[in-house]
Design an enzyme around this catalytic site. Structure first.
Site, PDB file in Angstrom:
ATOM      1  N   GLN A  27       3.087   1.177   3.238  1.00  0.00           N
ATOM      2  CA  GLN A  27       2.833   0.119   4.223  1.00  0.00           C
ATOM      3  C   GLN A  27       3.267  -1.252   3.708  1.00  0.00           C
ATOM      4  O   GLN A  27       3.109  -1.578   2.545  1.00  0.00           O
ATOM      5  CB  GLN A  27       1.333   0.089   4.554  1.00  0.00           C
ATOM      6  CG  GLN A  27       0.931  -0.922   5.616  1.00  0.00           C
ATOM      7  CD  GLN A  27      -0.555  -0.806   5.960  1.00  0.00           C
ATOM      8  OE1 GLN A  27      -1.174   0.242   5.746  1.00  0.00           O
ATOM      9  NE2 GLN A  27      -1.126  -1.878   6.495  1.00  0.00           N
TER      10      GLN A  27
ATOM     11  N   ARG B 101       0.837  -1.204   0.000  1.00  0.00           N
ATOM     12  CA  ARG B 101       0.000   0.000   0.000  1.00  0.00           C
ATOM     13  C   ARG B 101       0.874   1.256   0.000  1.00  0.00           C
ATOM     14  O   ARG B 101       1.796   1.373   0.814  1.00  0.00           O
ATOM     15  CB  ARG B 101      -0.907  -0.004   1.229  1.00  0.00           C
ATOM     16  CG  ARG B 101      -1.952   1.102   1.255  1.00  0.00           C
ATOM     17  CD  ARG B 101      -2.756   1.026   2.530  1.00  0.00           C
ATOM     18  NE  ARG B 101      -3.796   2.050   2.604  1.00  0.00           N
ATOM     19  CZ  ARG B 101      -4.305   2.523   3.735  1.00  0.00           C
ATOM     20  NH1 ARG B 101      -3.880   2.045   4.907  1.00  0.00           N
ATOM     21  NH2 ARG B 101      -5.247   3.439   3.716  1.00  0.00           N
TER      22      ARG B 101
ATOM     23  N   PHE C  57       4.385   0.769   8.753  1.00  0.00           N
ATOM     24  CA  PHE C  57       4.407   1.751   7.670  1.00  0.00           C
ATOM     25  C   PHE C  57       5.517   2.769   7.914  1.00  0.00           C
ATOM     26  O   PHE C  57       5.994   2.941   9.038  1.00  0.00           O
ATOM     27  CB  PHE C  57       3.049   2.458   7.525  1.00  0.00           C
ATOM     28  CG  PHE C  57       2.596   3.205   8.736  1.00  0.00           C
ATOM     29  CD1 PHE C  57       2.951   4.541   8.938  1.00  0.00           C
ATOM     30  CD2 PHE C  57       1.788   2.594   9.694  1.00  0.00           C
ATOM     31  CE1 PHE C  57       2.514   5.248  10.059  1.00  0.00           C
ATOM     32  CE2 PHE C  57       1.358   3.284  10.811  1.00  0.00           C
ATOM     33  CZ  PHE C  57       1.713   4.614  11.004  1.00  0.00           C
TER      34      PHE C  57
ATOM     35  N   HIS D 119      -1.044   4.641  16.975  1.00  0.00           N
ATOM     36  CA  HIS D 119      -0.084   3.697  16.393  1.00  0.00           C
ATOM     37  C   HIS D 119       1.246   3.778  17.158  1.00  0.00           C
ATOM     38  O   HIS D 119       1.665   4.855  17.584  1.00  0.00           O
ATOM     39  CB  HIS D 119       0.137   4.004  14.908  1.00  0.00           C
ATOM     40  CG  HIS D 119      -1.085   3.801  14.060  1.00  0.00           C
ATOM     41  ND1 HIS D 119      -1.358   2.622  13.412  1.00  0.00           N
ATOM     42  CD2 HIS D 119      -2.121   4.641  13.789  1.00  0.00           C
ATOM     43  CE1 HIS D 119      -2.499   2.736  12.750  1.00  0.00           C
ATOM     44  NE2 HIS D 119      -2.986   3.954  12.967  1.00  0.00           N
TER      45      HIS D 119
END
Length: 222
Positions: free
Chosen positions: A24, A16, A74, A87
């Protein structure tokens, strides 16, 4: 770090990419729905209030909600402070930012309804990983790996003892038992090897008389 040391990420692709935001990866299936942690299950968030998604190059864990961390992560391509507290940040790119630039430049699928939206059209893969120092090695290593390490360490120590102990020492002398009970002085001497002296070997030194002076016996003051 533990997954890196075991080669888990070798060959895995970044599935991604959103330009200006993040790229990611970390999912062996390449779908964004797979991956596992070093413990084999999801682990809790590790939020550090002093760390922030404040700049390009920050590494952080991807998740599907609170306490659902696995192996996906990521790399930020720009500041994203709205991710703070959601995160877990665990690192930062400290060299090779030109590589990150090249990764961001790869064309992606931008079709709104596409099942592969934001997927790079050209595969971007992790060739290999290398850990120079793992500060969490002793504390966070999984139990099964820790047991194996302890066994290897024990075997290495036993091998060292077999090959080195006694190397710098002479062989132990046999124990000599006393010849008679109740004897303390000389109990470790072997009396069989002691011979009586000959009469010719015996010397008797006579006593010397001190000279007297007018001051008396000077020797008595010394």
């Amino acid at each position: 770090l533990e997954l890196c040391e075991t080669g888990y990420y070798k060959g895995i692709m970044f599935h991604r990419l959103i330009k200006g935001f993040m790229i990611q990866g970390g999912d062996p299936t390449g779908t964004g729905r797979g991956g596992r942690s070093a413990w084999g299950k999801k682990f809790k968030d590790e939020i550090d209030k002093y760390s922030s998604h404040s700049k390009r190059g920050i590494l952080s864990m991807a998740n599907a909600g609170k306490d659902t961390n696995g192996s996906q992560f990521f790399i930020l391509l720009g500041p994203a402070k709205h991710l703070d507290g959601k995160h877990s940040i665990f690192g930062e790119v400290v060299g090779g930012l030109h590589v990150l630039d090249a990764m961001e430049a790869v064309e992606t699928d931008t079709a709104f309804n596409s099942a592969h939206r934001d997927r790079p059209k050209e595969a971007i893969r992790i060739l290999d990983t290398k850990v120079f120092q793992n500060p969490f090695k002793e504390k966070w290593v999984p139990a099964q790996i820790r047991r194996k390490q302890e066994e290897e360490k024990k075997e290495a120590e036993e091998e060292r003892l077999r090959t080195t102990v006694g190397k710098w020492f002479s062989a132990p002398a046999p124990e000599v038992k006393p010849l008679r009970k109740g004897v303390a002085i000389g109990k470790y001497m072997n009396l069989k090897n002691i011979k009586a002296p000959k009469e010719s070997d015996v010397k008797i030194s006579g006593s010397k008389r001190r000279k007297k002076t007018a001051w008396g016996d000077i020797g008595k003051f010394f």
